[in-house]
Write a protein that holds these residues in place. Structure first.
Motif, PDB file in Angstrom:
ATOM      1  N   PHE A 165      -4.042  62.175 -21.996  1.00 45.57           N
ATOM      2  CA  PHE A 165      -3.850  60.861 -22.605  1.00 45.57           C
ATOM      3  C   PHE A 165      -2.481  60.734 -23.265  1.00 45.57           C
ATOM      4  N   VAL A 166      -1.680  61.803 -23.222  1.00 47.13           N
ATOM      5  CA  VAL A 166      -0.341  61.798 -23.801  1.00 47.13           C
ATOM      6  C   VAL A 166       0.674  61.534 -22.699  1.00 47.13           C
ATOM      7  N   LYS A 167       1.427  60.457 -22.872  1.00 46.20           N
ATOM      8  CA  LYS A 167       2.456  60.094 -21.890  1.00 46.20           C
ATOM      9  C   LYS A 167       3.770  60.808 -22.197  1.00 46.20           C
ATOM     10  N   HIS A 168       4.126  60.863 -23.487  1.00 47.01           N
ATOM     11  CA  HIS A 168       5.401  61.458 -23.895  1.00 47.01           C
ATOM     12  C   HIS A 168       5.249  62.033 -25.297  1.00 47.01           C
ATOM     13  N   CYS A 169       5.985  63.115 -25.575  1.00 48.88           N
ATOM     14  CA  CYS A 169       5.983  63.734 -26.891  1.00 48.88           C
ATOM     15  C   CYS A 169       7.403  64.123 -27.264  1.00 48.88           C
ATOM     16  N   GLY A 170       7.760  63.845 -28.503  1.00 50.43           N
ATOM     17  CA  GLY A 170       9.044  64.288 -29.029  1.00 50.43           C
ATOM     18  C   GLY A 170       8.879  64.715 -30.476  1.00 50.43           C
ATOM     19  N   LEU A 171       9.561  65.796 -30.854  1.00 51.25           N
ATOM     20  CA  LEU A 171       9.514  66.243 -32.240  1.00 51.25           C
ATOM     21  C   LEU A 171      10.427  65.359 -33.078  1.00 51.25           C
ATOM     22  N   SER A 172       9.905  64.842 -34.193  1.00 51.25           N
ATOM     23  CA  SER A 172      10.738  64.053 -35.101  1.00 51.25           C
ATOM     24  C   SER A 172      11.245  64.928 -36.248  1.00 51.25           C
ATOM     25  N   SER A 173      10.583  66.076 -36.471  1.00 52.29           N
ATOM     26  CA  SER A 173      11.088  67.058 -37.428  1.00 52.29           C
ATOM     27  C   SER A 173      10.482  68.418 -37.106  1.00 52.29           C
ATOM     28  N   GLY A 174      11.223  69.453 -37.467  1.00 57.32           N
ATOM     29  CA  GLY A 174      10.754  70.814 -37.246  1.00 57.32           C
ATOM     30  C   GLY A 174      11.131  71.359 -35.887  1.00 57.32           C
ATOM     31  N   ASP A 175      10.715  72.619 -35.668  1.00 57.32           N
ATOM     32  CA  ASP A 175      11.062  73.332 -34.443  1.00 57.32           C
ATOM     33  C   ASP A 175       9.834  73.688 -33.602  1.00 57.32           C
ATOM     34  N   GLY A 176       8.697  73.056 -33.907  1.00 57.81           N
ATOM     35  CA  GLY A 176       7.461  73.368 -33.196  1.00 57.81           C
ATOM     36  C   GLY A 176       6.560  74.304 -33.974  1.00 57.81           C
ATOM     37  N   GLY A 177       7.022  74.778 -35.117  1.00 59.70           N
ATOM     38  CA  GLY A 177       6.216  75.632 -35.981  1.00 59.70           C
ATOM     39  C   GLY A 177       5.502  74.803 -37.037  1.00 59.70           C
ATOM     40  N   ALA A 178       4.789  75.487 -37.919  1.00 58.39           N
ATOM     41  CA  ALA A 178       4.049  74.806 -38.979  1.00 58.39           C
ATOM     42  C   ALA A 178       4.974  73.877 -39.764  1.00 58.39           C
ATOM     43  N   GLY A 179       4.485  72.683 -40.041  1.00 63.46           N
ATOM     44  CA  GLY A 179       5.270  71.667 -40.738  1.00 63.46           C
ATOM     45  C   GLY A 179       5.973  70.697 -39.813  1.00 63.46           C
ATOM     46  N   VAL A 181       6.594  67.777 -37.052  1.00 65.48           N
ATOM     47  CA  VAL A 181       5.967  66.478 -36.814  1.00 65.48           C
ATOM     48  C   VAL A 181       6.352  66.012 -35.418  1.00 65.48           C
ATOM     49  N   ARG A 182       5.350  65.525 -34.674  1.00 65.40           N
ATOM     50  CA  ARG A 182       5.606  65.012 -33.328  1.00 65.40           C
ATOM     51  C   ARG A 182       5.205  63.552 -33.246  1.00 65.40           C
ATOM     52  N   GLU A 183       5.930  62.843 -32.388  1.00 63.99           N
ATOM     53  CA  GLU A 183       5.647  61.437 -32.090  1.00 63.99           C
ATOM     54  C   GLU A 183       5.130  61.384 -30.659  1.00 63.99           C
ATOM     55  N   LEU A 184       3.905  60.885 -30.498  1.00 62.56           N
ATOM     56  CA  LEU A 184       3.299  60.791 -29.180  1.00 62.56           C
ATOM     57  C   LEU A 184       3.266  59.356 -28.706  1.00 62.56           C
ATOM     58  N   THR A 185       3.526  59.176 -27.413  1.00 66.59           N
ATOM     59  CA  THR A 185       3.281  57.907 -26.744  1.00 66.59           C
ATOM     60  C   THR A 185       2.035  58.130 -25.902  1.00 66.59           C
ATOM     61  N   VAL A 186       1.066  57.250 -26.071  1.00 69.92           N
ATOM     62  CA  VAL A 186      -0.225  57.387 -25.415  1.00 69.92           C
ATOM     63  C   VAL A 186      -0.225  56.591 -24.108  1.00 69.92           C
ATOM     64  N   VAL A 187      -0.940  57.084 -23.098  1.00 73.54           N
ATOM     65  CA  VAL A 187      -1.016  56.373 -21.821  1.00 73.54           C
ATOM     66  C   VAL A 187      -1.675  55.010 -22.025  1.00 73.54           C
ATOM     67  N   SER A 188      -1.325  54.061 -21.185  1.00 71.25           N
ATOM     68  CA  SER A 188      -1.910  52.729 -21.302  1.00 71.25           C
ATOM     69  C   SER A 188      -3.401  52.776 -20.986  1.00 71.25           C
ATOM     70  N   GLY A 189      -4.131  51.855 -21.555  1.00 70.56           N
ATOM     71  CA  GLY A 189      -5.567  51.797 -21.347  1.00 70.56           C
ATOM     72  C   GLY A 189      -6.360  52.276 -22.552  1.00 70.56           C
ATOM     73  N   LEU A 190      -5.719  53.049 -23.433  1.00 72.02           N
ATOM     74  CA  LEU A 190      -6.388  53.480 -24.655  1.00 72.02           C
ATOM     75  C   LEU A 190      -6.095  52.469 -25.762  1.00 72.02           C
ATOM     76  N   PRO A 191      -6.939  52.424 -26.789  1.00 73.06           N
ATOM     77  CA  PRO A 191      -6.723  51.460 -27.878  1.00 73.06           C
ATOM     78  C   PRO A 191      -5.642  51.922 -28.860  1.00 73.06           C
ATOM     79  N   ALA A 192      -4.510  52.347 -28.326  1.00 70.08           N
ATOM     80  CA  ALA A 192      -3.369  52.788 -29.133  1.00 70.08           C
ATOM     81  C   ALA A 192      -2.164  52.923 -28.224  1.00 70.08           C
ATOM     82  N   GLU A 193      -0.985  52.918 -28.835  1.00 69.15           N
ATOM     83  CA  GLU A 193       0.243  53.155 -28.079  1.00 69.15           C
ATOM     84  C   GLU A 193       0.985  54.382 -28.568  1.00 69.15           C
ATOM     85  N   ARG A 194       0.798  54.712 -29.877  1.00 70.99           N
ATOM     86  CA  ARG A 194       1.544  55.841 -30.428  1.00 70.99           C
ATOM     87  C   ARG A 194       0.734  56.533 -31.515  1.00 70.99           C
ATOM     88  N   SER A 195       1.104  57.786 -31.746  1.00 73.14           N
ATOM     89  CA  SER A 195       0.466  58.591 -32.786  1.00 73.14           C
ATOM     90  C   SER A 195       1.510  59.541 -33.362  1.00 73.14           C
TER      91      SER A 195
END
Length: 161
Positions: free
Chosen positions: A46-60, A62-76
């Protein structure tokens, strides 16, 4: 492990549960996929795209997700609260987005089960005012179940090489 990681305390307006998936692949291989906080789309369909907005992938981080169309959301927007490579534990909180998963927090643990890996994912989430516990849990468990089945398919294919 269940009492340690998968027994969240729920308030009156929350629901939660645990979803389990057995995967016919070695734990290190499955963990190598699960632990990639910056690449959830590898198995989360259900994840179309992911990008880190902070951090290096470790604890702490933050990622920004774009959700595939058809779900009741566009981003998380999600934060990696804990990543324990020794115990195979990952904890993620949803901290923003245009969906109804408010105060959502999931804990994923991996366990060896003979030649298999058992993945357990528990969650807790607020029940929206315009919904009920049953519908909220059904929605969350459907998404988690689909993700874990997709993870199993990918990891088993990788294991077969």
């Amino acid at each position: 492990m269940i009492s340690l990681h998968h027994s969240p305390r729920l308030s009156a307006n929350q629901c939660g549960s645990v979803v389990t998936q057995t995967i016919q692949a070695p734990l290190p291989l499955v963990w190598s996929v699960v632990r990639q906080f910056d690449e959830p789309q590898a198995y989360k369909q259900f994840v179309k795209h992911c990008g880190l907005s902070s951090g290096d992938g470790g604890a702490g981080s933050v990622r920004e997700l774009t959700v595939v169309s058809g779900l009741p959301a566009e981003r998380s927007t999600e934060r990696l609260d804990r990543l324990d490579d020794e115990s195979h534990v990952m904890v993620i909180s949803i901290i923003g987005g245009d969906h109804k998963l408010v105060n959502y927090r999931s804990t994923t643990t991996l366990h060896e089960g003979g030649d298999n890996t058992v993945v357990m994912e528990s969650y807790v989430v607020d029940i929206p005012a315009d919904s009920c516990e049953e519908d909220t849990c059904l929605f969350a468990e459907t998404i988690i179940g689909c993700n874990l089945k997709s993870l199993a398919k990918l990891a088993e294919k990788m294991a077969d090489g």
